[in-house]
Design a protein around this motif. Structure first.
Motif, short mmCIF file in Angstrom:
data_model
loop_
_atom_site.label_atom_id
_atom_site.label_comp_id
_atom_site.label_asym_id
_atom_site.label_seq_id
_atom_site.Cartn_x
_atom_site.Cartn_y
_atom_site.Cartn_z
N ILE A 261 63.12 -38.26 37.30
CA ILE A 261 64.55 -38.26 37.64
C ILE A 261 64.84 -39.33 38.69
O ILE A 261 65.83 -40.04 38.62
N MET A 262 63.94 -39.43 39.65
CA MET A 262 64.10 -40.47 40.68
C MET A 262 64.14 -41.86 40.02
O MET A 262 64.95 -42.71 40.38
N MET A 263 63.25 -42.07 39.04
CA MET A 263 63.20 -43.40 38.39
C MET A 263 64.49 -43.66 37.63
O MET A 263 65.03 -44.75 37.66
N ARG A 264 64.98 -42.63 36.95
CA ARG A 264 66.21 -42.79 36.16
C ARG A 264 67.40 -43.14 37.04
O ARG A 264 68.13 -44.07 36.75
N VAL A 265 67.58 -42.37 38.13
CA VAL A 265 68.77 -42.64 38.97
C VAL A 265 68.64 -43.99 39.66
O VAL A 265 69.64 -44.70 39.84
N THR A 266 67.42 -44.37 40.01
CA THR A 266 67.24 -45.67 40.66
C THR A 266 67.51 -46.79 39.67
O THR A 266 68.20 -47.77 39.98
N SER B 283 57.05 -46.65 35.51
CA SER B 283 55.73 -46.15 35.08
C SER B 283 55.88 -44.68 34.71
O SER B 283 56.23 -43.85 35.54
N MET B 284 55.63 -44.40 33.43
CA MET B 284 55.86 -43.05 32.91
C MET B 284 54.60 -42.18 33.01
O MET B 284 53.49 -42.68 32.91
N GLU B 285 54.82 -40.89 33.18
CA GLU B 285 53.70 -39.94 33.23
C GLU B 285 53.87 -38.86 32.18
O GLU B 285 54.95 -38.31 32.04
N ARG C 114 65.01 -46.08 27.84
CA ARG C 114 66.17 -45.47 28.48
C ARG C 114 66.73 -44.27 27.70
O ARG C 114 66.95 -43.21 28.24
N GLY C 115 66.96 -44.48 26.40
CA GLY C 115 67.52 -43.42 25.56
C GLY C 115 66.60 -42.23 25.49
O GLY C 115 67.03 -41.07 25.63
N ARG C 116 65.31 -42.50 25.32
CA ARG C 116 64.32 -41.41 25.18
C ARG C 116 64.21 -40.57 26.45
O ARG C 116 63.86 -39.41 26.39
N MET C 117 64.49 -41.19 27.60
CA MET C 117 64.33 -40.46 28.86
C MET C 117 65.36 -39.34 29.01
O MET C 117 65.27 -38.53 29.91
N ARG C 118 66.35 -39.34 28.11
CA ARG C 118 67.38 -38.31 28.19
C ARG C 118 67.20 -37.24 27.12
O ARG C 118 68.03 -36.36 26.97
N VAL C 119 66.11 -37.32 26.37
CA VAL C 119 65.88 -36.35 25.30
C VAL C 119 64.96 -35.24 25.82
O VAL C 119 63.78 -35.49 26.08
#
Ligand SMILES: Cc1cc2nc3c(=O)[nH]c(=O)nc-3n(C[C@H](O)[C@H](O)[C@H](O)COP(=O)(O)OP(=O)(O)OC[C@H]3O[C@@H](n4cnc5c(N)ncnc54)[C@H](O)[C@@H]3O)c2cc1C
Lengths: 149, 285
Positions: free
Chosen positions: B220-225, B242-244, B277-282
């Protein structure tokens, strides 16, 4: 210090028209504050507000038997104090200066009086302060998520 | 595209075999985070690209992915910074000098160092996310003249949770890098900032159209930043995260870390925000 020089860095000042800025200028004065100086205390009448020119101000919660907790810090260009615009015009937090700082202090009672008399000014001031509040609400919600866990 | 892509180690027969390393030293960074210096028993050194990770195996306990947090210029040792959150990471944080561990890797894509040359670089880290970007920061500082303005914005829960405090101080004393730190909450003895990490972005120098942003921390921190960087004019293609995800094989074989059409271990962990970007909201991903 002229407010124009602060305008670029301040959300509040950048949104005001030049006539409004002149009015704000006439209702303000520059001040220097030493580290630890208290700008206002929780529960006191909110009859001023500030824009930071240089330095930092900590908003904090004080409570008997425990050391104060900092809720948020505000830096150059940022508005210190929102409660002056809303009844009962009383501060919710204490504001303490962190490190030697330079601020512009405004006469909130006079700004409110002008807002009552001039609806266009009131709309502009409320819009700017509301935008600031929305931004702080957003930041607070993010912090509620415990972002770094 | 990211700069460094690991060799397709899934094709190598020994890809699942850990290399023995010995713990040379450990140091507690915070109450729950430890930095370990590891030495390969075969004496052959350890080479990696900033942003890559290893699979660290604690014998008899389990294996987890951990980013390399050391200096890419130092090949004799391998440095990891680990936060204890569960069985394996707790076991890692209990290791002491002389203990043996197994290491596979390095794996994964690295931070976009070549892409960043000549550009302003904004590194944004949250919590333990400072560990995976530390090799990138060390690389930027070692080759400082190759980059434009370099800044780090770093957010953490409390002052006590900040990593690499001495190093942050020494970076701050340089005149060629901007270091801004904020915490979510602090006592009145804290002289720094309190607020969300994105509130630091207006303070740092970067030319949006000529900037590479590197963001590492909880998702979430990465997304808002990343979203805030976009609002400030940086393109999603120039923002790297960097995804985990839970990982098992780390060589693109088992599918544990599948993220839509890609595997985090093989195609990541570093991705351009534009791509994911799109996938991070699924929610189901
Ligand atoms: C590419 C990559 C690089 C990584 N780099 C690092 C690193 O440099 N340092 C580091 O400390 N960790 C890093 N991690 C995370 C680390 O791999 C996990 O914390 C670890 O796998 C947890 O295993 P465990 O057995 O200790 O805990 P588990 O038993 O697997 O989990 C225990 C609890 O912790 C939670 N948890 C799991 N992972 C995380 C996490 N990342 N953050 C917070 N809570 C979590 C789980 O949901 C569960 O509730 C990285 C992960 C990946 C994929």
């Amino acid at each position: 210090m002229s407010l124009i020089s602060l305008r670029e860095r301040s959300q509040l000042l950048s949104k005001l028209t030049s006539t409004e800025l002149d009015l704000f200028e006439s209702l303000s004065r520059e001040m220097t504050a030493a580290d630890g100086e208290i700008l206002f205390e929780e529960g006191a009448d909110a009859d001023t507000f500030y824009v930071v020119a240089d330095g930092r101000v900590a908003l904090e919660l004080t409570s008997a038997g425990r050391s104060p907790m900092i809720i948020q810090t505000l830096g150059p260009g940022e508005l210190v104090g929102l409660s002056w615009l809303f009844p009962p015009h009383r501060w919710n937090w204490r504001a303490r200066v962190v490190g030697a700082s330079r601020l512009v202090v405004f006469d909130a009672v006079e700004v409110r009086r002008h807002c009552h008399e001039n609806r266009d000014l009131a709309l502009d001031v409320f819009q700017v302060v509301a935008a600031e509040m929305a931004e702080r609400l957003h930041s607070t919600r993010l912090r509620l998520l415990d972002l770094y866990s | 595209m990211t700069a460094n892509t690991a060799a397709p180690s899934s094709l190598q027969p020994d890809a699942m075999l850990p290399r023995p390393f010995r713990v040379a030293s450990t140091a507690a960074d915070t109450v729950d985070t430890v930095t370990l210096i590891l030495e390969p028993e075969d004496g052959e050194g350890f080479h990696f690209a900033p942003g890559q990770f290893t699979m660290l195996y604690v014998f008899g306990v389990g294996e987890v992915p951990i980013s390399v947090s050391g200096d890419p210029g130092t090949a004799e040792t391998l440095v990891h910074t680990v936060r204890a959150v569960g069985a394996v990471t707790e076991a890692i944080c209990r290791l002491t000098a002389g203990d043996r561990v197994g290491i596979r890797g390095p794996y994964g894509t690295g931070w976009p160092i070549r892409e960043a040359e000549g550009k302003d670089v904004v590194v944004a880290a949250g919590g333990i996310g400072l560990a995976p970007v530390r090799p990138m920061l060390l690389t930027l500082l070692a080759g400082r003249h190759r980059f434009g303005a370099v800044s780090l914005v770093y957010g953490s829960r409390t002052p006590g949770d900040l990593l690499y405090v001495d190093e942050l101080h020494s970076w701050r004393s340089r005149f060629d890098v901007e270091i801004e730190v904020t915490v979510d909450r602090a006592g009145s003895d804290w002289l720094g900032d309190v607020g969300v990490v994105t509130s630091l972005l207006p303070r740092i120098p970067f030319r949006p159209e000529n900037t590479i942003a590197v963001v590492c921390g909880p998702e979430i921190m990465m997304r808002v930043t990343a979203d805030e960087m976009i609002l400030r004019g940086v393109s999603a293609a120039s923002i790297y995260l960097s995804m985990e995800r839970n990982m098992k094989c780390a060589v693109g074989f088992c599918g544990h870390c599948q993220f839509g059409p890609e595997f985090i271990c093989r195609d990541g962990p570093v991705f351009a925000y534009e791509r994911i970007r799109g996938r991070m909201r699924v929610p189901s991903l």
